[in-house]
Motif scaffolding. Structure first.
Motif, PDB file in Angstrom:
ATOM      1  N   PRO A   1       0.814  -1.235   0.000  1.00 46.80           N
ATOM      2  CA  PRO A   1       0.000   0.000   0.000  1.00 46.80           C
ATOM      3  C   PRO A   1       0.839   1.273   0.000  1.00 46.80           C
ATOM      4  O   PRO A   1       0.525   2.226  -0.735  1.00 46.80           O
ATOM      5  N   ILE A   2       1.901   1.324   0.798  1.00 49.71           N
ATOM      6  CA  ILE A   2       2.707   2.554   0.834  1.00 49.71           C
ATOM      7  C   ILE A   2       3.480   2.729  -0.464  1.00 49.71           C
ATOM      8  O   ILE A   2       3.741   3.856  -0.899  1.00 49.71           O
TER       9      ILE A   2
ATOM     10  N   ARG B   1       2.316   2.201  -3.348  1.00 48.61           N
ATOM     11  CA  ARG B   1       1.371   2.815  -4.291  1.00 48.61           C
ATOM     12  C   ARG B   1       1.013   4.240  -3.892  1.00 48.61           C
ATOM     13  O   ARG B   1       0.865   5.114  -4.752  1.00 48.61           O
ATOM     14  N   LEU B   2       0.893   4.493  -2.584  1.00 51.71           N
ATOM     15  CA  LEU B   2       0.427   5.802  -2.124  1.00 51.71           C
ATOM     16  C   LEU B   2       1.550   6.815  -1.941  1.00 51.71           C
ATOM     17  O   LEU B   2       1.302   8.021  -1.989  1.00 51.71           O
TER      18      LEU B   2
ATOM     19  N   GLN C   1       2.109   9.451  -4.579  1.00 50.67           N
ATOM     20  CA  GLN C   1       1.006  10.399  -4.737  1.00 50.67           C
ATOM     21  C   GLN C   1       0.911  11.390  -3.586  1.00 50.67           C
ATOM     22  O   GLN C   1       0.466  12.521  -3.785  1.00 50.67           O
ATOM     23  N   HIS C   2       1.315  10.980  -2.386  1.00 54.01           N
ATOM     24  CA  HIS C   2       1.039  11.793  -1.202  1.00 54.01           C
ATOM     25  C   HIS C   2       2.279  12.217  -0.422  1.00 54.01           C
ATOM     26  O   HIS C   2       2.155  13.055   0.481  1.00 54.01           O
TER      27      HIS C   2
ATOM     28  N   THR D   1      -4.690   9.403   7.913  1.00 52.71           N
ATOM     29  CA  THR D   1      -4.809   9.502   6.457  1.00 52.71           C
ATOM     30  C   THR D   1      -4.483   8.143   5.867  1.00 52.71           C
ATOM     31  O   THR D   1      -3.883   7.281   6.522  1.00 52.71           O
ATOM     32  N   SER D   2      -4.863   7.945   4.615  1.00 53.52           N
ATOM     33  CA  SER D   2      -4.605   6.663   3.971  1.00 53.52           C
ATOM     34  C   SER D   2      -3.106   6.403   3.848  1.00 53.52           C
ATOM     35  O   SER D   2      -2.631   5.292   4.115  1.00 53.52           O
ATOM     36  N   VAL D   3      -2.341   7.431   3.474  1.00 49.67           N
ATOM     37  CA  VAL D   3      -0.905   7.238   3.334  1.00 49.67           C
ATOM     38  C   VAL D   3      -0.255   7.053   4.700  1.00 49.67           C
ATOM     39  O   VAL D   3       0.733   6.311   4.840  1.00 49.67           O
TER      40      VAL D   3
ATOM     41  N   LEU E   1      -1.690   5.548   7.350  1.00 53.13           N
ATOM     42  CA  LEU E   1      -1.962   4.167   7.735  1.00 53.13           C
ATOM     43  C   LEU E   1      -1.063   3.202   6.978  1.00 53.13           C
ATOM     44  O   LEU E   1      -0.557   2.230   7.541  1.00 53.13           O
ATOM     45  N   ALA E   2      -0.878   3.478   5.684  1.00 55.80           N
ATOM     46  CA  ALA E   2      -0.015   2.610   4.878  1.00 55.80           C
ATOM     47  C   ALA E   2       1.429   2.674   5.352  1.00 55.80           C
ATOM     48  O   ALA E   2       2.125   1.649   5.406  1.00 55.80           O
TER      49      ALA E   2
END
Length: 310
Positions: free
Chosen positions: A17-18, A20-21, A24-25, A273-275, A277-278
């Motif tokens: 996940p990290i 991929r994110l 972007q973030h 945030t999603s990033v 958490l990842a």
């Protein structure tokens, strides 16, 4: 050791996940360092555990040079399904060592050849080669770091775009991006589950150099235009572990990022945030991988020591 010896082999999945994110973030500099660190630690841990399992498998082979006590049932009981995984680990570890050695040899060979090809040129930081093939890349090492670029590529760029190219390649050299690229390449060879991190680091390193070039030149659009033009004609770098102007990574995304505002600099993302958490999931996976490999190594050492007659 039990099942813990296998955890480092699959825990790289927690970093997907990290991978991929992050692009972007996160700021490209943060993403490059974070993903490279995670990949290096996880690759080391999985290789250690693979070696421990291989010891159990090797001790079962007739005629092996290991002490006879290492094939005792008490030692084999430390690894679940020792008959299968122990012997399977032998070719797996040999493949990892061979692939890593080949990658290191190729990286060193390309660098040596490139430096020999530039030996007769003036010892400046930029080497412009009269070549009909467009390319540009950062060449570290030797007596000094150098930017290598062909006249075919320079002829296709305007003055501002040339400044962007040189600033980009100098950023690669200053930040030692070839070390990040080599580290994640070796990590992906050690554990195929780390391949998404290799791709993400390659892209983040290019974005890092893009942002440095945009700050030096003072014109984000000029850097984006230079990347777009070079991507249409350039053949890339001579080896994947050397950083170049148009490779690797999706060029349209790099151009789109440069046409927008500069990324915010944050050392660590918020947990909510999603990033975030990842990132914490990847950090937890890395910590568990390190503890599992350390536990397996210490346990195996104690077992083998007890099984070895004095």
């Amino acid at each position: 050791m039990g099942i813990f010896v296998f955890l480092p082999l699959v825990l790289p999945l927690t970093a997907w996940p990290i991978a991929r994110l992050a692009e972007q973030h996160l700021h490209p500099r943060t993403a490059t360092r974070l993903l490279t660190g995670v990949a290096a630690v996880m690759a080391l841990c999985s290789t250690v555990c693979l070696a421990l399992v291989m010891v159990v498998g090797t001790a079962q082979l007739p005629g092996n040079p290991l002490p006879d006590g290492w094939s005792d049932p008490e030692v084999r009981a430390a690894v679940p399904y020792d008959e299968v995984v122990g012997k399977a680990a032998i070719p797996a570890l040999c493949a990892v060592v061979a692939a890593s050695a080949r990658a290191l040899w190729r990286h060193g060979r390309v660098r040596r050849r490139a430096h020999r090809a530039l030996a007769g040129l003036p010892g400046t930081g930029v080497a412009v080669l009269p070549d009909d093939v467009p390319y540009a890349y950062a060449l570290p090492g030797g007596r000094r770091d150098r930017v290598v670029v062909s006249t075919a590529l320079l002829d296709r760029l305007r003055p501002a775009e040339r400044r962007a190219l040189f600033a980009h390649e100098r950023a690669h050299l200053a930040a030692r991006h070839h070390r990040f690229l080599l580290a994640v390449r070796l990590a992906a060879l050690a554990n195929p589950f780390l391949r998404p991190l290799r791709t993400a680091v390659a892209y983040a390193a290019e974005r890092w150099a893009d942002e440095v070039a945009a700050r030096v030149v003072g014109d984000r659009r000029a850097v984006a235009t230079a990347i777009g033009k070079a991507a249409l004609v350039s053949r890339g770098t001579p080896v994947a572990t050397l950083a170049g102007f148009t490779a690797p990574g999706p060029v349209p995304r790099r151009v789109a990022a440069l046409l927008g505002p500069p990324p915010a600099v944050r050392t660590w993302p918020s947990l909510f945030t999603s990033v975030g958490l990842a990132a914490w999931a990847a950090a937890a996976g890395t910590a568990v991988s390190a503890m599992s490999s350390a536990n397996a190594a210490v346990t195996m050492f104690l077992i083998l020591r007890a099984a070895t007659p004095l």
